[in-house]
Enzyme design. Structure first.
Site, mmCIF file in Angstrom:
data_model
loop_
_atom_site.group_PDB
_atom_site.id
_atom_site.type_symbol
_atom_site.label_atom_id
_atom_site.label_comp_id
_atom_site.label_asym_id
_atom_site.label_seq_id
_atom_site.Cartn_x
_atom_site.Cartn_y
_atom_site.Cartn_z
ATOM 1 N N GLY A 133 0.756 -1.242 0.000
ATOM 2 C CA GLY A 133 0.000 0.000 0.000
ATOM 3 C C GLY A 133 0.785 1.290 0.000
ATOM 4 O O GLY A 133 0.210 2.362 -0.214
ATOM 5 N N GLU B 132 3.975 -6.776 1.695
ATOM 6 C CA GLU B 132 3.497 -7.094 0.340
ATOM 7 C C GLU B 132 3.536 -5.849 -0.536
ATOM 8 O O GLU B 132 2.515 -5.454 -1.105
ATOM 9 C CB GLU B 132 2.063 -7.619 0.409
ATOM 10 N N PRO B 133 4.683 -5.209 -0.685
ATOM 11 C CA PRO B 133 4.712 -4.009 -1.520
ATOM 12 C C PRO B 133 4.615 -4.367 -2.998
ATOM 13 O O PRO B 133 5.184 -5.362 -3.442
ATOM 14 C CB PRO B 133 6.086 -3.402 -1.211
ATOM 15 N N GLY B 134 3.886 -3.577 -3.719
ATOM 16 C CA GLY B 134 3.780 -3.773 -5.162
ATOM 17 C C GLY B 134 4.234 -2.512 -5.869
ATOM 18 O O GLY B 134 5.343 -2.397 -6.384
ATOM 19 N N TYR C 175 -9.238 5.078 -12.767
ATOM 20 C CA TYR C 175 -9.127 5.786 -11.471
ATOM 21 C C TYR C 175 -8.892 7.279 -11.640
ATOM 22 O O TYR C 175 -8.484 7.937 -10.691
ATOM 23 C CB TYR C 175 -7.937 5.245 -10.673
ATOM 24 N N CYS D 244 -12.209 2.486 -29.448
ATOM 25 C CA CYS D 244 -13.501 3.115 -29.700
ATOM 26 C C CYS D 244 -14.284 3.315 -28.418
ATOM 27 O O CYS D 244 -15.311 2.670 -28.188
ATOM 28 C CB CYS D 244 -14.285 2.277 -30.701
ATOM 29 N N TYR E 167 0.823 -2.011 -12.150
ATOM 30 C CA TYR E 167 -0.570 -1.975 -12.612
ATOM 31 C C TYR E 167 -0.678 -1.394 -14.022
ATOM 32 O O TYR E 167 -1.636 -0.708 -14.362
ATOM 33 C CB TYR E 167 -1.459 -1.210 -11.611
HETATM 34 N N1 LLP Z 1 -1.481 -6.993 -0.741
HETATM 35 C C1 LLP Z 1 -2.783 -7.112 -1.032
HETATM 36 C C2 LLP Z 1 -3.602 -8.083 -0.309
HETATM 37 C C3 LLP Z 1 -3.353 -6.311 -2.036
HETATM 38 O O1 LLP Z 1 -4.645 -6.419 -2.308
HETATM 39 C C4 LLP Z 1 -2.540 -5.371 -2.724
HETATM 40 C C5 LLP Z 1 -3.096 -4.524 -3.771
HETATM 41 C C6 LLP Z 1 -1.165 -5.303 -2.409
HETATM 42 C C7 LLP Z 1 -0.676 -6.122 -1.396
HETATM 43 C C8 LLP Z 1 -0.219 -4.370 -3.097
HETATM 44 O O2 LLP Z 1 -0.529 -3.056 -2.909
HETATM 45 P P1 LLP Z 1 0.493 -1.901 -3.379
HETATM 46 O O3 LLP Z 1 1.739 -2.005 -2.532
HETATM 47 O O4 LLP Z 1 0.806 -2.101 -4.786
HETATM 48 O O5 LLP Z 1 -0.246 -0.654 -3.118
HETATM 49 N N2 LLP Z 1 -4.991 -1.466 -9.712
HETATM 50 C C9 LLP Z 1 -4.835 -0.445 -8.717
HETATM 51 C C10 LLP Z 1 -4.236 -0.961 -7.451
HETATM 52 C C11 LLP Z 1 -4.997 -2.109 -6.829
HETATM 53 C C12 LLP Z 1 -4.328 -2.665 -5.638
HETATM 54 C C13 LLP Z 1 -4.981 -3.922 -5.198
HETATM 55 N N3 LLP Z 1 -4.321 -4.566 -4.117
HETATM 56 C C14 LLP Z 1 -4.044 0.719 -9.318
HETATM 57 O O6 LLP Z 1 -3.693 0.652 -10.492
HETATM 58 O O7 LLP Z 1 -3.811 1.717 -8.649
#
Ligand code: LLP
Length: 456
Positions: A262, A296-298, A339, A365, A394
């Site tokens: 997050g 769980e960083p993404g 978003y 389109c 993403y």
């Molecule tokens: N862990 C869980 C359980 C999650 O659901 C998520 C993201 C993450 C970790 C990773 O979160 P991050 O560190 O990336 O913020 N498609 C959207 C983001 C959806 C995130 C869903 N869950 C966007 O493009 O902003």
């Protein structure tokens, strides 16, 4: 490394050097144009075509290390959230540094294993795990399932029993904390579909403990994505920590606290906390619990390590607006329309053309097919290249074949070399897996022939 200059907002702000994850970490400007590490984006576009996602290996790994080092001294595992970017090469870049994976489907599990992630560093979240997905994860021997509901808990117990194993589990608690982010990516409120309310969690844990084929090993939370403040993390972790104390006092073996992901990034002018800020804030809350932390960083690892390079096809002006029509659309990058997300757009080769305000739109389109609205930019020429920044997370993972558009290629740059880490899809690929049933056979053959003859 002279070749790789990383704009470090931490330094700019006079904060701790080397801890920041900046907006244009992956791509920098030289007088000749934008480079990713040592490779001109124009060269990649010329040789691989557009649209193309370009990732910087050294930025990905730098981000991982910055995150990792922030939690030095606390036992922890970094499980990269593969939904952000599930390319095998990207996942491998992290697993080679000791990273794990946060997966949410059988497909992500498959990718994680294929990329070489150790099963003992895989956590599995998601509200709708199927029996076959649960089976695959149990057979692989993952670290833990993050359970989202009572029915799922019973299903996992059932599958584990059938396989003669015990499933390691954590319950995902919903701390009812406002993550103060976009409503679509906020997950820790009572009204969201995620997790088990913190009030019900104790009962659920006791139910889990009584089940024969599951083993309680942890607790999980994830309150949302693109968080730009620290306080929601702290507030929710305080609630979680309190629950962990209660669980421990009742003899439940909580070894892992999964903090979720997050942490936000800078797309425009956000000032998200750095991993070191997060560490400083949550250390005191969690330190004395004696647990291993799972993260769980993404986005924070991958977002600013990649961009999407696209080519200008046409320009057009109506009485209302200027449009720049590019060869990447919402099927390639859906975040702007889904978003209202802002992605910076840079010229790959800088020009001194006059500035105007334009919508940057794709060929799809749909009115919603845009990458930017009312953006001040230099009037581009057809054929000019644009880089859509902060697209490493993403981006490709949310892309689709809408309008029968083959998905973009993905490239990873390391120093002066680039590697195609996913080749561009082709038309045959689009229809592979489709079949015309026999009862349509003759007619289809006939139609195809007529089409070839142009007699429709
Ligand atoms: N862990 C869980 C359980 C999650 O659901 C998520 C993201 C993450 C970790 C990773 O979160 P991050 O560190 O990336 O913020 N498609 C959207 C983001 C959806 C995130 C869903 N869950 C966007 O493009 O902003």
């Amino acid at each position: 490394m002279d070749d790789f200059i990383y704009r470090d907002p931490g330094k700019e702000n006079g904060e701790e050097a080397g801890q920041a994850l900046g907006v244009d970490g992956a791509v920098r400007s030289r007088s000749t144009g934008l480079f990713c590490e040592g490779v001109p984006l124009s060269r990649i576009a010329r040789e691989v075509g557009t649209p193309v996602y370009v990732y910087s290996y050294n930025t990905l790994t730098r981000h991982f290390r910055v995150f990792d080092e922030a939690f030095d001294g606390i036992p922890h595992v970094i499980c990269f959230a593969m939904k952000a970017n599930s390319n095998l090469a990207v996942v491998r870049s992290f697993s080679a540094l000791g990273g794990g994976a946060d997966v949410v489907s059988g497909g992500e599990l498959f990718r994680a294993l294929r990329a070489g992630v150790m099963p003992s560093k895989i956590v599995y979240a998601g509200v709708g795990k199927t029996v076959s997905e649960i089976e695959a994860a149990l057979k692989a021997g993952i670290l833990m399932f993050n359970i989202e509901s009572q029915e799922e808990l019973l299903a996992i117990d059932g599958v584990a029993g059938r396989l003669g194993v015990r499933a390691p589990i954590a319950l995902r608690v919903n701390p009812d904390v406002d993550a103060k982010t976009h409503p679509y990516i906020s997950t820790g409120l009572k009204k969201n579909k995620f997790g088990i309310s913190i009030e019900q969690a104790m009962d659920e844990y006791e139910r889990a403990e009584a089940l024969p084929n599951v083993k309680v090993v942890g607790i999980h939370q994830h309150i949302g994505s693109q968080l730009t403040e620290i306080s929601p993390f702290v507030d929710s972790l305080k609630k979680t920590a309190e629950l962990v104390r209660k669980l421990k006092s009742r003899g439940l073996g909580i070894k892992y606290i999964d903090v979720g992901g997050g942490l936000g990034i800078r797309y425009l002018n956000e000032k998200p906390p750095l991993p070191s800020d997060l560490a400083r804030a949550i250390r005191p809350v969690l330190e004395d619990l004696g647990c291993t932390l799972v993260f769980e960083p993404g986005r924070v690892l991958a977002g600013n390590a990649g961009c999407l390079v696209t080519k200008v096809l046409y320009r057009k002006s109506t009485q209302e607006k200027n449009f720049i029509i590019v060869d990447a659309g919402m099927n390639d990058l859906v975040r702007p329309t889904l978003y209202q997300a802002y992605h910076e757009i840079k010229q790959v080769i800088t020009t001194d053309a006059p500035e105007f305000l334009a919508d940057v739109v794709g060929p799809i389109c749909e009115t919603g097919d845009f990458l930017a609205k009312d953006r001040a930019m230099r009037v581009p020429q057809p054929g000019e290249l644009l880089a859509v920044m902060s697209a490493g997370a993403y981006g490709f993972t949310m892309s689709s074949n809408y309008n029968s558009r083959p998905r973009a290629a993905e490239v990873m740059v390391e120093g002066d070399r680039y590697y195609i880490v996913r080749r561009r899809e082709d038309y045959e690929g689009l229809v592979s897996g489709e079949e015309i049933p026999e009862f349509l056979g003759e007619k289809a053959a006939h139609d195809a022939q007529r089409a070839r003859q142009g007699t429709r």
